[in-house]
Structures are given as C-alpha cells and as structure tokens.
Enzyme design. Structure first.
Site, short mmCIF file in Angstrom:
data_model
loop_
_atom_site.label_atom_id
_atom_site.label_comp_id
_atom_site.label_asym_id
_atom_site.label_seq_id
_atom_site.Cartn_x
_atom_site.Cartn_y
_atom_site.Cartn_z
N LYS A 166 -56.02 53.55 10.89
CA LYS A 166 -57.28 53.45 10.17
C LYS A 166 -57.68 51.98 10.22
O LYS A 166 -57.02 51.11 9.66
CB LYS A 166 -57.11 53.94 8.72
N GLY A 221 -52.35 45.96 2.05
CA GLY A 221 -53.64 45.75 1.39
C GLY A 221 -53.49 45.53 -0.09
O GLY A 221 -52.47 45.00 -0.56
N SER A 222 -54.49 45.97 -0.84
CA SER A 222 -54.53 45.70 -2.27
C SER A 222 -53.67 46.67 -3.06
O SER A 222 -53.34 47.77 -2.59
CB SER A 222 -55.97 45.80 -2.78
N GLY A 225 -55.97 49.91 -3.77
CA GLY A 225 -56.11 50.80 -2.63
C GLY A 225 -54.79 51.42 -2.20
O GLY A 225 -54.71 52.61 -1.90
N GLY A 226 -53.75 50.60 -2.17
CA GLY A 226 -52.44 51.10 -1.76
C GLY A 226 -51.88 52.11 -2.72
O GLY A 226 -51.28 53.12 -2.31
N GLU A 245 -47.43 47.73 1.42
CA GLU A 245 -47.35 46.36 0.92
C GLU A 245 -48.62 46.12 0.12
O GLU A 245 -49.71 46.15 0.67
CB GLU A 245 -47.23 45.36 2.06
N CYS A 282 -50.23 36.89 2.36
CA CYS A 282 -49.55 37.71 1.35
C CYS A 282 -48.38 36.99 0.72
O CYS A 282 -47.90 37.38 -0.35
CB CYS A 282 -49.09 39.03 1.97
#
Length: 510
Positions: A166, A221-222, A225-226, A245, A282
């Site tokens: 994605k 990602g965030s 969202g994760g 992550e 990160c």
C-alpha cells in the site's frame, strides 16, 4: 463515480505536480491479492527469489538518478540523503539474497527416532515455511528503505512470500517507479511479476489487511493509523500477524558526571541527532533527562548554540507540518515549560528547530505534563532537568515502550549507578545505546529495530537479517517417509543446507 485520483505533491510549495494513479477499488485490491497468491508457488524456488532480490538491487542502482529525482520532488529530503537511502535499500536487498542462499533462516532441525529414551522419541523433522501473501504499508519518512523496495518487502520476498504494497500518499510517483523496477526484476528472474503489486488509497489499505488471502502485514507509521490496522488484523475471522512500528520517544539519560566531562560535545551531538532530516526519523531523541546543575547549564548552552544555527527546513507534507506546529504550541503552553530555542513555523512551508525545557519533578506524577512524554514528530526535543537519581528512576518508570534508549556516562562510570541506569533503560527499548545517538540504524545481522508497545506491535525487528522471521512459521513432520519429505529435510541433505541434526550443528562454518 470513479476512483479518486492520486496526485504527486511538492512539499516545498504544497502544490499538486501530476496525477500518478487512482485509488484502488475493493475489486482492484482483491485482484492484486489473488494474483499475488497465484504467484506464490513460483517463489518456492530459492534460487529464483535470490536472483529477484539481486536483480532488484541492480535495476534500482541503474535507475538511481530517476528514483532520487522522483523521491526528492515528493519528499524534499534532498539528493544527498536520498542517495544514501538508495544505497542502503539496494544493500539490504542483496543482503537478503545472501540470507536466502545460505539457508540458515529455514532453521532446519532433525531428531532421529530414539526408542531408548523415556518416553521414546519418534522421528521429527522441523523447518520454517512462508506464511503467504504479505501486505506492506509504506512509511512516509523513508520513501525507499521503508517503502516499496524496502526492508519489509525484501524480507518477505526472501521468505518466499509475495507482497502487495500500500503506497504512502506522500510519494506515489516514487512508489510506482520502484514497483515497476521490482516487477521487472521478477520477470528477469523467471518469476511472475505479480509477486509484487502496488495499490493506492486509504480504503485500499483497510481492504488489504482484511483480505482473507493476506497472511501477515508490516507497517511503519503513526500510532493512530497503525493501531487501527492492528485492531482490524486481530478482528478478522482468522487473525493474522501485524508487525507494526508505530511511535517512539527514544529517551536519553545524561549523567551529571558525563555532562561535567563533555557537556559541549553532548549538546552538539544531541542537536545534530534531533534535527537530522528535520526531526523526521523514527529514532529521533525526543526526550532527554539532563542534570539541573552547572554541568547541565553548560550542556543547554551548547545545545542552544547548535540548534540556533540550524536552518528552517521542509517537512514531508503540510499535514505533518501543521501537526508539528500545533504540537509544539500545546506543549509550550504547559506551566513551567521553557523554550531556549523556539520551535515551530519557520515560514509558509518550513519549520524551525528548537527544544523545550521542564523541571523533571513536573513529570513525576500523572497530569497535563504527560503530553511531554508523547512523540512530537519533527525537529524538537524535551529536556527535563533532574535533581536526583530518584527523579530519573521515577520518570523512567512512567515511560512507554521505545525503539531506542540512550545513556551518556563519564569515562569512570562503567559500573555502579551507570549499570543500574542501563538496567532501568533496557526494559524500555529494543536497542540500548551508550555514549552515542540513536539516529542511524545499521543494517547488520545483530541489529534490532523494534521495541515494546507502542514502538512496535510485536517483538520482531524490521531491520537486519532476522527480519525474515516475521514471515515464516515452523512445521514439523513426524515419522514421514523420506520420499515424501522436501529435499531440505532429507538425511542426505542434497542442497547442502545448515541444520541441527540430533543436537549437533551441521553446515555452518565455525
């Protein structure tokens, strides 16, 4: 009504550059996953998939100029940074090809039948097999190394798993270019190009994690969202592993003796680490425990000078820029918070680096200052000034999980209290550093890039050779005739693979 168009956007101006693709419909996601599943048997050939990985590295190197140009136009990360990232990306593709050739990742174990044991042992032969189609969710801040051709994709293909990526909306054109390179690499290796596929769109990402033929997922990602995707993966009729992550504060503890010994060097090093890549790593050190005395004052003076010299920069997109500006303002409004160098908006499209200070005692108990213990994505860090070892211990006990934790000590502190601090930091992170800075993650066999939640949703690493383990599961055959066994598990070991037989290691050089 047709699917929404996907645009490439210039973060330096916020303007659309070109239409790249369309957001994938549920039907298109389904076709991509089913095509990947149909291509899965071809990946059983380890020689072919090692060739795929090496081909991909070579083709990316050949297309390097176009790839870097596309990525810079969409991320503003700059040719120097992206050249290094491309080198890292191709190096890890080749490293995983070596992993495939070696075969140790199969973890082959053979125990022959032993009737003299109590109770007797049957014949047991164990190895690891690929899970199936893997969904990969690209990261915003690494358009190559943690995106379409990145570590999740490379390790999944190495394991024998087809991949559906994605794309991240911040770099769709770069994603399309890299996907075309990987599909061409597959064809050159004699594999179906559908071992790698690409889809765009938020809804497509949700459809992907819910698809019954998707066997596992990797995400960078965030937290928000994760966690939503993690929950969706767990809520499926058949739950799947979700290796996410999500977010990390990456705490740093600086002892008083370390500050007294080299305050200026620590301040300069912290400034370089927290502002690297506009603070969009990160592993950025986002929270620092520094002493409250004169040595700490010297450290802050050095940090102030170094951060003040940092030029305003462009973040990956305007949404992140706005979140950074708002997040800094909310933190700065808390009682007792100072701003020796004010972070925030540097211009219409840029941000300025800075840092906040706060007495450590403000963080001793739950309250509004807990906001300072949450990641703020961008070029800012929080320096909490402590007055005692007890304050350090109390705050460390309140921190969430992290990718990294760092300890700075003096030359004479390699025991006693320093050992206690190292022991206190170890439960907080997957990588613990002494006298260094966490930005920069070496792609090495011993690397671990992960940590307790919310840093990651599993105990695995997304960097290094052992990242392949996320996409495998063990299977044991009991008392199976040799003719039915895969070649990897037969006594004669026709493929010459490393394995453990009756407790003894075979096939690996000492």
């Amino acid at each position: 009504m047709g699917a929404a168009p996907v645009w490439s956007v210039d973060p330096r101006t916020g303007k659309q550059r070109e239409q790249v693709a369309s957001e994938a419909t549920p039907e298109e996601v389904d076709r991509a996953v089913r095509a990947a599943e149909a291509a899965r048997p071809a990946l059983a050939d380890r020689t072919a998939r090692a060739a795929l990985l090496r081909n991909a590295a070579d083709l990316l190197d050949e297309a390097g100029g176009h790839v870097i140009e596309a990525a810079d136009a969409e991320t503003a990360l700059g040719p120097v940074r992206l050249t290094g990232e491309l080198a890292r990306t191709t190096a890890q593709l080749r490293a995983f090809a070596d992993v495939v050739d070696e075969g140790a990742f199969l973890d082959i174990r053979i125990d022959h039948a032993d009737a003299d044991r109590t109770p007797p042992w049957p014949e047991l032969r164990r190895w690891k097999i690929p899970l199936g189609v893997v969904a990969v969710y690209s990261a915003s801040n690494f358009p190559l190394a943690f995106s379409v051709p990145g570590g999740d994709t490379a390790s999944a293909l190495a394991a024998g798993c087809p991949v559906v990526v994605k794309a991240h909306p911040d770099h769709p054109a770069t994603s399309e270019l890299c996907a075309s390179v990987l599909r061409r690499a597959a064809q050159q290796a004699g594999l179906p190009e559908d071992v790698i596929a690409l889809v765009h769109g938020f809804d497509a990402g949700v459809e992907l994690v819910r698809h019954p033929l998707v066997a596992a997922a990797g995400f960078t990602g965030s937290v928000r969202g994760g966690r939503a995707l993690f929950d969706a993966a767990a809520a499926r009729p058949v739950p799947i592993p979700f290796h996410g992550e999500l977010g990390s504060l990456n705490p740093v503890v600086i002892t008083e003796a370390a500050a007294d010994e080299r305050a200026e060097a620590i301040g300069t090093g912290l400034a370089g680490s927290m502002t690297l890549g506009e603070g969009q790593f990160c592993t950025k050190p986002g929270f620092v425990l520094a002493p409250a005395g004169a040595a700490g004052d010297r450290l802050l003076k050095s940090l102030t000078a170094a951060v003040s010299e940092t030029e305003p920069g462009v973040m990956l997109d305007h949404r992140m820029r706005d979140a950074f500006v708002a997040g800094v303002a909310e933190r700065a409004a808390l009682d007792g918070v100072g701003m020796p160098v004010t972070p925030g908006a540097g211009g219409e499209h840029t941000v300025s680096a800075g840092f906040l200070t706060v007495p450590a005692q403000r963080l001793a108990t739950e309250g509004p200052h807990d906001l300072l213990l949450e990641e703020c994505f961008g070029p800012v860090t929080v320096v909490a000034r402590y007055a005692s070892q007890e304050e350090i211990a109390g705050i460390l006990s309140r921190l969430p999980g992290n990718l990294t934790a760092t300890l700075h000590i003096s030359e004479g502190e390699a025991a006693g209290p320093a050992a206690e601090l190292l022991a206190a930091l170890t439960p907080l992170a997957g990588r613990v550093l002494v006298d260094g800075w966490p930005t920069g993650v070496a792609v090495a066999p011993a690397q671990h890039h992960g940590g307790p939640y919310p840093a990651t949703t599993s105990t695995s690493t997304s960097v290094g050779a052992t990242a392949i383990e996320r996409w495998l599961r063990p299977v044991t055959y009991q008392s199976a005739p040799s003719a039915l066994l895969p070649p990897e598990l037969r006594d004669e070991n026709p493929l010459g693979l490393p394995r453990r037989v009756d407790g003894r290691q075979e096939g690996l050089e000492s």
